[in-house]
Design a protein around this motif. Structure first.
Motif, short mmCIF file in Angstrom:
data_model
loop_
_atom_site.label_atom_id
_atom_site.label_comp_id
_atom_site.label_asym_id
_atom_site.label_seq_id
_atom_site.Cartn_x
_atom_site.Cartn_y
_atom_site.Cartn_z
N ALA A 78 0.70 -0.99 0.03
CA ALA A 78 0.01 0.02 -0.12
C ALA A 78 1.04 1.15 0.10
N PHE A 79 0.57 2.15 -0.84
CA PHE A 79 1.52 3.34 -0.96
C PHE A 79 0.85 4.56 -1.23
N ARG A 80 0.90 5.56 -0.53
CA ARG A 80 0.35 6.86 -0.63
C ARG A 80 1.46 7.83 -1.21
N GLY A 81 1.18 8.75 -2.32
CA GLY A 81 2.26 9.63 -2.69
C GLY A 81 2.69 10.61 -1.79
N VAL A 82 1.61 11.00 -0.71
CA VAL A 82 1.81 12.38 0.02
C VAL A 82 2.72 11.72 1.17
N SER A 83 2.96 10.39 1.46
CA SER A 83 3.54 10.05 2.56
C SER A 83 5.05 10.22 2.83
N GLY A 84 5.64 10.57 1.73
CA GLY A 84 7.15 11.00 1.62
C GLY A 84 8.17 9.79 1.73
N HIS A 85 7.38 8.54 1.90
CA HIS A 85 8.24 7.33 2.24
C HIS A 85 8.81 6.91 0.84
N PRO A 86 9.65 6.04 0.58
CA PRO A 86 9.99 5.56 -0.62
C PRO A 86 9.30 4.17 -0.83
N LEU A 87 9.27 3.79 -1.97
CA LEU A 87 8.43 2.54 -2.33
C LEU A 87 9.27 1.47 -1.73
N ILE A 88 8.78 0.29 -1.13
CA ILE A 88 9.55 -0.90 -0.73
C ILE A 88 9.73 -1.65 -1.80
N ALA A 89 8.63 -2.08 -2.83
CA ALA A 89 8.85 -2.81 -3.94
C ALA A 89 9.87 -2.94 -4.88
N PRO A 90 10.52 -1.77 -5.08
CA PRO A 90 11.78 -2.19 -6.19
C PRO A 90 12.82 -2.85 -5.42
N ASP A 91 12.98 -2.93 -4.14
CA ASP A 91 14.14 -3.65 -3.43
C ASP A 91 13.66 -4.84 -2.89
N ASP A 92 12.29 -5.41 -3.03
CA ASP A 92 11.62 -6.68 -2.53
C ASP A 92 10.92 -7.39 -3.35
N PRO A 93 11.51 -8.59 -3.77
CA PRO A 93 10.83 -9.22 -4.96
C PRO A 93 9.59 -10.07 -4.19
N THR A 94 9.27 -10.09 -2.93
CA THR A 94 8.33 -10.62 -2.34
C THR A 94 7.03 -9.86 -2.69
N VAL A 95 7.41 -8.41 -2.92
CA VAL A 95 6.12 -7.39 -3.08
C VAL A 95 5.86 -7.81 -4.40
N ARG A 96 4.78 -8.30 -4.71
CA ARG A 96 4.13 -8.93 -5.90
C ARG A 96 3.29 -7.83 -6.88
N ALA A 97 2.65 -6.85 -6.00
CA ALA A 97 2.02 -5.66 -6.78
C ALA A 97 2.06 -4.46 -6.05
N VAL A 98 1.75 -3.34 -6.29
CA VAL A 98 1.66 -2.02 -5.39
C VAL A 98 0.08 -1.56 -5.69
N ALA A 99 -0.55 -1.23 -4.53
CA ALA A 99 -1.71 -0.53 -4.71
C ALA A 99 -1.54 1.03 -4.09
N SER A 100 -1.65 1.89 -5.03
CA SER A 100 -1.18 3.13 -4.94
C SER A 100 -2.50 4.21 -5.18
N ASP A 101 -2.33 5.54 -4.65
CA ASP A 101 -3.13 6.54 -4.98
C ASP A 101 -2.53 7.48 -6.24
N THR A 102 -1.28 6.89 -6.45
CA THR A 102 -0.71 7.81 -7.48
C THR A 102 -0.32 6.99 -8.66
N GLY A 103 -0.35 7.57 -10.05
CA GLY A 103 0.25 6.65 -11.05
C GLY A 103 1.74 6.48 -11.04
N MET A 104 2.12 5.02 -11.63
CA MET A 104 3.34 5.00 -11.70
C MET A 104 3.77 3.78 -12.55
#
Length: 163
Positions: free
Chosen positions: A112-138
Motif C-alpha cells: 500500500a502506497f500513498r504519494g503524500v507519505s514521503g516514504h520510498p516504495l518498498i517494492a523495487p528492492d523486495d521481490p516478495t512484493v508482487r504488486a503495489v496499490a497506490s493513490d498515484t500513477g506509476m
C-alpha cells in the motif's frame, strides 16, 4: 493455509485496504483470518477488568470467553517476539490469512502506497512484493492497482494464492 501480506509505511493505507479486502473476499464465500504486526506496546485488555487483573498479577496466559467470542492473551514477560510462522500455527484453518506488516518475511505481499507519505516504495528492492496499490500513477516491473480498487486487488490476490 494460504497467506498474503499487505505492507507499507505508516499512513500508507494498509489497514483500510485490509478491511476492504476482508469484506470483499468473505463476501465471495471464502474464510479469512488476519494477523497484524504492531511496532509498539499494545493492550487489548482494560485496567480494572478481571482479565487485566489476572495478567497484572503475573499470569502467563489469560483466556477470556463468552457466548460471543473468546480471546487468549499471552504475556511474553521478556521472551523474544514470536516469529510469523509460530503465530500462524496458532490460527484455525481458513482459506486465506491476510497479514498486515511483517514486511521482511518471505511471504507474497502487496504494498500500500500513498504519494503524500514521503516514504520510498518498498517494492523495487523486495521481490516478495508482487504488486503495489497506490493513490498515484506509476510504472513498475509488477502490477500497480488503484489503492481503492478493492475488487481488482482481491482478484489479483485470490489468483496469486490459487483461490
Amino acid at each position: 493455509m494460504r497467506l498474503y501480506g499487505v505492507v507499507g509505511y505508516k499512513n500508507a493505507g494498509k489497514t483500510g485496504l485490509m478491511e476492504r479486502l476482508v469484506t470483499e473476499i468473505t463476501r465471495r464465500g471464502f474464510t479469512v483470518s488476519t494477523l497484524k504486526h504492531a511496532h509498539h506496546t499494545f493492550d487489548v485488555d482494560q485496567p480494572g477488568k478481571d482479565s487485566f487483573r489476572h495478567r497484572n498479577a503475573g499470569a502467563q496466559q489469560v483466556l477470556l470467553a463468552s457466548a460471543t467470542r473468546w480471546a487468549l492473551m499471552t504475556e511474553l514477560r521478556g521472551d523474544a517476539e514470536p516469529h510469523l510462522a509460530d503465530l500462524l500455527a496458532r490460527l484455525d484453518p481458513v482459506d486465506l490469512v491476510l497479514v498486515e506488516g511483517y514486511k521482511r518475511d518471505a511471504h507474497p505481499k502487496i504494498e500500500a502506497f500513498r504519494g503524500v507519505s514521503g516514504h520510498p516504495l518498498i517494492a523495487p528492492d523486495d521481490p516478495t512484493v508482487r504488486a503495489v496499490a497506490s493513490d498515484t500513477g506509476m510504472t513498475l516491473d509488477r502490477p500497480v492497482f488503484d489503492l481503492n480498487d478493492t475488487k481488482a486487488i482481491a482478484d489479483f490476490i485470490l489468483t496469486e494464492v490459487g483461490l
